[in-house]
Motif scaffolding. Sequence first.
Motif, mmCIF file in Angstrom:
data_model
loop_
_atom_site.group_PDB
_atom_site.id
_atom_site.type_symbol
_atom_site.label_atom_id
_atom_site.label_comp_id
_atom_site.label_asym_id
_atom_site.label_seq_id
_atom_site.Cartn_x
_atom_site.Cartn_y
_atom_site.Cartn_z
ATOM 1 N N TYR A 45 -29.275 18.003 -2.444
ATOM 2 C CA TYR A 45 -27.912 17.551 -2.700
ATOM 3 C C TYR A 45 -27.405 18.184 -3.984
ATOM 4 C CZ TYR A 45 -27.262 13.891 0.835
ATOM 5 O OH TYR A 45 -27.073 13.208 2.015
ATOM 6 N N VAL A 46 -26.155 18.664 -3.934
ATOM 7 C CA VAL A 46 -25.430 19.100 -5.129
ATOM 8 C C VAL A 46 -24.460 17.977 -5.486
ATOM 9 C CG1 VAL A 46 -24.049 20.915 -6.189
ATOM 10 C CG2 VAL A 46 -25.577 21.465 -4.280
ATOM 11 N N ILE A 47 -24.411 17.632 -6.766
ATOM 12 C CA ILE A 47 -23.626 16.478 -7.212
ATOM 13 C C ILE A 47 -22.696 16.917 -8.336
ATOM 14 C CG2 ILE A 47 -23.751 14.112 -8.098
ATOM 15 C CD1 ILE A 47 -26.782 14.245 -7.139
ATOM 16 N N SER A 48 -21.401 16.581 -8.188
ATOM 17 C CA SER A 48 -20.418 16.972 -9.195
ATOM 18 C C SER A 48 -19.280 15.957 -9.186
ATOM 19 C CB SER A 48 -19.893 18.380 -8.910
ATOM 20 O OG SER A 48 -19.058 18.820 -9.962
ATOM 21 N N GLU A 49 -18.331 16.167 -10.097
ATOM 22 C CA GLU A 49 -17.193 15.254 -10.171
ATOM 23 C C GLU A 49 -16.389 15.275 -8.875
ATOM 24 O OE1 GLU A 49 -16.783 13.136 -12.694
ATOM 25 O OE2 GLU A 49 -18.645 13.990 -13.468
ATOM 26 N N ASN A 84 -22.807 14.182 3.216
ATOM 27 C CA ASN A 84 -21.801 14.275 2.158
ATOM 28 C C ASN A 84 -21.132 12.926 2.006
ATOM 29 O OD1 ASN A 84 -19.346 14.298 3.980
ATOM 30 N ND2 ASN A 84 -20.365 16.183 4.662
ATOM 31 N N PHE A 85 -20.951 12.516 0.770
ATOM 32 C CA PHE A 85 -20.314 11.235 0.502
ATOM 33 C C PHE A 85 -19.909 11.199 -0.966
ATOM 34 C CE2 PHE A 85 -24.877 10.800 -0.070
ATOM 35 C CZ PHE A 85 -25.029 10.092 -1.258
ATOM 36 N N TYR A 102 -21.352 13.973 -3.476
ATOM 37 C CA TYR A 102 -22.725 14.318 -3.107
ATOM 38 C C TYR A 102 -22.641 15.179 -1.849
ATOM 39 C CZ TYR A 102 -24.602 10.690 -6.244
ATOM 40 O OH TYR A 102 -24.944 9.926 -7.333
ATOM 41 N N GLU A 103 -23.027 16.439 -1.957
ATOM 42 C CA GLU A 103 -22.963 17.338 -0.795
ATOM 43 C C GLU A 103 -24.336 17.938 -0.533
ATOM 44 O OE1 GLU A 103 -19.625 20.241 -0.115
ATOM 45 O OE2 GLU A 103 -21.284 21.668 -0.291
ATOM 46 N N GLN A 104 -24.788 17.796 0.698
ATOM 47 C CA GLN A 104 -26.112 18.286 1.079
ATOM 48 C C GLN A 104 -26.032 19.730 1.562
ATOM 49 O OE1 GLN A 104 -27.972 16.367 4.482
ATOM 50 N NE2 GLN A 104 -29.901 16.199 3.371
ATOM 51 N N ASN A 105 -26.984 20.541 1.120
ATOM 52 C CA ASN A 105 -27.067 21.942 1.522
ATOM 53 C C ASN A 105 -28.490 22.265 1.951
ATOM 54 O OD1 ASN A 105 -24.509 23.890 0.497
ATOM 55 N ND2 ASN A 105 -24.577 21.851 -0.398
#
Length: 501
Positions: free
Chosen positions: A157-161, A210-211, A218-221
């Motif tokens: 997961y990539v996590i950002s604002e 993704n949520f 939170y985006e899954q790659n």
Amino acid sequence: MTTQDLSMTANKLVAALQKPASEFTKADIISYIKENEISMVNFMYPAADGRLKTLNFVINDEAYLDAILTCGERVDGSSLFPFIEAGSSDLYVVPRFCTAFEDPFADRDTLTMLCSFFNKDGEMLASSPEYTLRKACQAFTDVTGMEFQAMGELEYYVISEDSDLYPATDQRGYHESAPYAKFNEFRTECMMHIASIGGQIKYGHSEVGNFTLNGKIYEQNEIEFLPVRADYAADQLMLAKWVIRNLAAEYDYEVTFAPKITAGKAGSGLHIHMRIMKDGQNQMLKDGVLSETAHKAIAGMMELAPSITAFGNTNPTSYFRLVPHQEAPTNICWGDRNRSVLVRVPLGWSAKSDMCMLANPLEAPSHYDTTQKQTVEMRSPDGSADLYQLLAGLAVACRHGFEMDNALEIAEKTYVNVNIHRKENEDKLNQLAQLPDSCAASAECLAKQRAAFEQYGVFSPAMIDGIIKKLRSYDDGNLRSEVQDNQEEMLKLVMKYFHCG
């Protein structure tokens, strides 16, 4: 590898030296360092926490460079592995030239290599995860006469604002394109770095998960690799995680390989695909169908599946992902193209039609040998895994299948061709064994099946003892039932193990 292959390589050292990495010599490394005015050399090696450790060298002169490449250096083993006592802790780390790459994140020109551990007598450290995998692969070859290959599907997961622009559909992120997928460019930059340091990448894409949570996206790659020798596969996955984290730090993103973030959202697995090779030919198919070789390997995984979780699912949050009625498996079974099973046989291009010509009528028949593509996929592991121990465990399990008198019977008994969770299949479901539901349960499974992993000296008794001790220390036998409906408590656990693996 042919000259044509080398002409398109993304690996900077392979391109410069015009030979595959497996053929790199000390002379090649010295020549590259001199010709490219490299000022530093780094040794890197994985410790018990699954992270790469780094030792830096400034190049003083050619004699010093030759000395460190030949002799390696001393390190404090007790600070790297819990089974090594401080009173006798010195280990040697010696670089493996085939792993050499230019560090894409260093401020100055730096050549980095992964290392092997050696003990005081100059012998490879028996409990080193990397050496354990080498022993597992050698034992597989000694028993079967074939080579064990593997590759991983690395989910994270990539996590950002949070952003209000082009919001993604919750839990519908599979293969999404920009602008709905926010981190495609980050992923492709990761892929280019991984390829430049030797990773054999198959492809990358956004994944289901993704949520938004607490004001963050939170985006899954996923980045998936090509099958190679299993010891090379572990090195590539280890370096890929290092690249993704380093680039995330530059972007001010958070990245996690944690198995589960929160209830009801897709967890991140580390699916491992395997194939068995002989004389350059894939042995997983015969006459267009799954071969007896493949069935035996699958049977071995069915038999040892309960204890493979000890290597592939190593913290309490792993077992919040392995719950019934989701894509992560809980039942010990296998099947074709079925994502609810433990071992899946993915589509293998075994159809007789020429799809390229059908899609492109101007093309002549291709006659492409698609048998090389067939793999089988173990779906239980996750990002908490010790990569070397996991692949070693899978090599042991597949080898074990060739040593079982009833392997083909076990394979037939555990095969399912239906959605096992449907009501009409309840009788079949009740006949299947279950994966452990906690670290504590996984430890007990490994304790019962440890002889298979210790056979031929593959896993040392000290390593097995250490794994069991660590898993038992979580004391999580009832944790899943206590916490699974409590999002706040689950988030506390996620943060505790956020940087696992």
